[in-house]
Design a protein around this motif. Sequence first.
Motif, PDB file in Angstrom:
ATOM      1  N   GLY A 216      13.093   2.322  -2.312  1.00  0.00           N
ATOM      2  CA  GLY A 216      12.034   2.948  -1.541  1.00  0.00           C
ATOM      3  C   GLY A 216      12.031   4.459  -1.571  1.00  0.00           C
ATOM      4  O   GLY A 216      11.246   5.076  -0.858  1.00  0.00           O
ATOM      5  N   GLN A 217      12.895   5.092  -2.358  1.00  0.00           N
ATOM      6  CA  GLN A 217      12.946   6.549  -2.350  1.00  0.00           C
ATOM      7  C   GLN A 217      11.900   7.170  -3.269  1.00  0.00           C
ATOM      8  O   GLN A 217      11.544   8.323  -3.104  1.00  0.00           O
ATOM      9  CB  GLN A 217      14.336   7.026  -2.770  1.00  0.00           C
ATOM     10  CG  GLN A 217      15.413   6.713  -1.744  1.00  0.00           C
ATOM     11  CD  GLN A 217      15.089   7.299  -0.383  1.00  0.00           C
ATOM     12  OE1 GLN A 217      14.801   8.483  -0.257  1.00  0.00           O
ATOM     13  NE2 GLN A 217      15.096   6.462   0.638  1.00  0.00           N
TER      14      GLN A 217
ATOM     15  N   GLY B   4      -4.399   7.048  -3.102  1.00  0.00           N
ATOM     16  CA  GLY B   4      -3.483   5.957  -2.801  1.00  0.00           C
ATOM     17  C   GLY B   4      -2.058   6.459  -2.834  1.00  0.00           C
ATOM     18  O   GLY B   4      -1.674   7.195  -3.736  1.00  0.00           O
ATOM     19  N   LEU B   5      -1.294   6.078  -1.827  1.00  0.00           N
ATOM     20  CA  LEU B   5       0.125   6.445  -1.789  1.00  0.00           C
ATOM     21  C   LEU B   5       0.934   5.163  -1.799  1.00  0.00           C
ATOM     22  O   LEU B   5       0.670   4.241  -1.020  1.00  0.00           O
ATOM     23  CB  LEU B   5       0.441   7.263  -0.540  1.00  0.00           C
ATOM     24  CG  LEU B   5       1.847   7.854  -0.466  1.00  0.00           C
ATOM     25  CD1 LEU B   5       1.848   9.147   0.335  1.00  0.00           C
ATOM     26  CD2 LEU B   5       2.843   6.880   0.160  1.00  0.00           C
ATOM     27  N   GLY B   6       1.906   5.093  -2.713  1.00  0.00           N
ATOM     28  CA  GLY B   6       2.738   3.903  -2.798  1.00  0.00           C
ATOM     29  C   GLY B   6       4.178   4.253  -3.103  1.00  0.00           C
ATOM     30  O   GLY B   6       4.467   5.326  -3.630  1.00  0.00           O
ATOM     31  N   ASN B   7       5.073   3.369  -2.742  1.00  0.00           N
ATOM     32  CA  ASN B   7       6.466   3.556  -3.138  1.00  0.00           C
ATOM     33  C   ASN B   7       7.050   2.204  -3.512  1.00  0.00           C
ATOM     34  O   ASN B   7       6.417   1.166  -3.342  1.00  0.00           O
ATOM     35  CB  ASN B   7       7.280   4.243  -2.038  1.00  0.00           C
ATOM     36  CG  ASN B   7       7.805   3.266  -1.008  1.00  0.00           C
ATOM     37  OD1 ASN B   7       7.084   2.377  -0.561  1.00  0.00           O
ATOM     38  ND2 ASN B   7       9.050   3.425  -0.627  1.00  0.00           N
TER      39      ASN B   7
ATOM     40  N   ALA C 205       9.953   3.649 -10.388  1.00  0.00           N
ATOM     41  CA  ALA C 205       8.761   4.481 -10.548  1.00  0.00           C
ATOM     42  C   ALA C 205       7.552   3.628 -10.929  1.00  0.00           C
ATOM     43  O   ALA C 205       6.424   3.909 -10.511  1.00  0.00           O
ATOM     44  CB  ALA C 205       9.014   5.557 -11.615  1.00  0.00           C
ATOM     45  N   ILE C 206       7.776   2.565 -11.716  1.00  0.00           N
ATOM     46  CA  ILE C 206       6.678   1.681 -12.107  1.00  0.00           C
ATOM     47  C   ILE C 206       6.114   0.963 -10.886  1.00  0.00           C
ATOM     48  O   ILE C 206       4.896   0.863 -10.699  1.00  0.00           O
ATOM     49  CB  ILE C 206       7.155   0.670 -13.165  1.00  0.00           C
ATOM     50  CG1 ILE C 206       7.515   1.398 -14.471  1.00  0.00           C
ATOM     51  CG2 ILE C 206       6.090  -0.394 -13.426  1.00  0.00           C
ATOM     52  CD1 ILE C 206       8.082   0.485 -15.537  1.00  0.00           C
ATOM     53  N   ASP C 207       7.014   0.451 -10.020  1.00  0.00           N
ATOM     54  CA  ASP C 207       6.563  -0.217  -8.794  1.00  0.00           C
ATOM     55  C   ASP C 207       5.777   0.744  -7.904  1.00  0.00           C
ATOM     56  O   ASP C 207       4.739   0.389  -7.349  1.00  0.00           O
ATOM     57  CB  ASP C 207       7.762  -0.760  -8.017  1.00  0.00           C
ATOM     58  CG  ASP C 207       8.429  -1.924  -8.723  1.00  0.00           C
ATOM     59  OD1 ASP C 207       7.756  -2.570  -9.550  1.00  0.00           O
ATOM     60  OD2 ASP C 207       9.614  -2.167  -8.474  1.00  0.00           O
TER      61      ASP C 207
END
Length: 443
Positions: A209-210, A300-303, A307-309
């Motif tokens: 999750g970082q 859109g913000l994702g984690n 990095a691919i996820d």
Amino acid sequence: MLKFLFVLPLSFKEIEGKIRELIYREFSYIQDEYLIYDTYESAVAQLADNQQTYDSIFFAGPYIYNYMISRLRQLNHWSVFPRSSNTMLRAISKAALSGWDILRLSIDTYSKHAVAEAYQELSIREDTLALPVYNDMDDMDFTQNALQYHLENLKAGKASGIITVSSGVVSELEKRRIPYIAAVPTLDTIRETLFNTVQYHRAQKNILGQIAVIYININFPPEHSLLLSDEYSFMLEKMKIIKEVYKYADRLSASVAEESIYNFILFSTYGALDLETAHFRKFELLNWLERVTCYSVSIGLGNGETAIDARHNAFRAMLRAKNHEQNAAYVLINGQEPMGPYLGDTVQKQPEDLPEEFQRIMSKTNISSNTIHRLYTWVLKENIDFFTSKELADGLKMSKRSADRLIEKLLSAALAVLSTEQIKGERGRPTRIIRLNLPKFES
């Protein structure tokens, strides 16, 4: 509990027992399974549908690994048991115990340097060796050519025995009942490979999750491209957008990738974005971009674990934001349901709190509330009734292309009408004169 799959050729099945015993003795937290194949094609068929059920997949050697990676999409962590000089030293020692002349061995796959290094461990100098070694790694018919090489060396008396790494060569030698020694990985090689893979998964878990990604989409219409005549205005607007994006990236210590003329991707960390966005509820970047373009912006913000996820989650969140007819952002954390929409300054102020006429215009035209407010401010301050696209661009500090798009939206919604067109000189396009038909309201 980590789940590992070991892909081993039928001819090297003896490795399976070693791995099972080693895991039972030293890696009790690993659940091991085995795919024993006869041909490369059968291995592909068996692995194609279930590789994602494993944390890591181990291949006996580089040939099967290269074959797999050219035919299957890698969906998890793959590893290969390395060709170490320790493995070759074990094979040479086994040849000596079998009574073979270890100075006359026919060897395949290994480089001459790796073979010489193994002999040095036995205090045998390289200049005393004249070993036939077949290591043409680019040979498309490696199995057949290596087999032929070994058989010719035996027939000519150049070799007392064969050391091979190829499962195909092993199968052919067994059919001919010709003795051989398979250079299979040593226990120490297997142990080190397992240990390094376990450390890799622990490191991945520590950074869970970082990694965070921001996916930015400027909703230009399809016809808005450099092929249009107003290329200069387009590039001016694009440069303004780039400036704001990079300024925001500096605040996050993020790297920027320009995917296209419409899209930007920012790579940062979960902690930095959590702090900057007030726990993912305030997106100042929306406000910054709204000041330099009248087109809506979707963020859109994702984690995720990788990095691919993170990028995939950010892209999904951006697509959700595009469903809104105004600047919007969505957040997707570690595969959870998307959170949003967040609407820039309107995070604190919901759309229903805006003046009723603002809401109607926003709904009817797909113009952001900020642009509507700027338009009203300019009209009231300058007492504007009629204007050209250039005057609108100068008044709202936007490009002429943006002004033209804004006019089209106003005309389509009957909030402006084409009053007349004036000809400037004998040549050139006529200049449109627009009359506004905006509703009046207080404050």
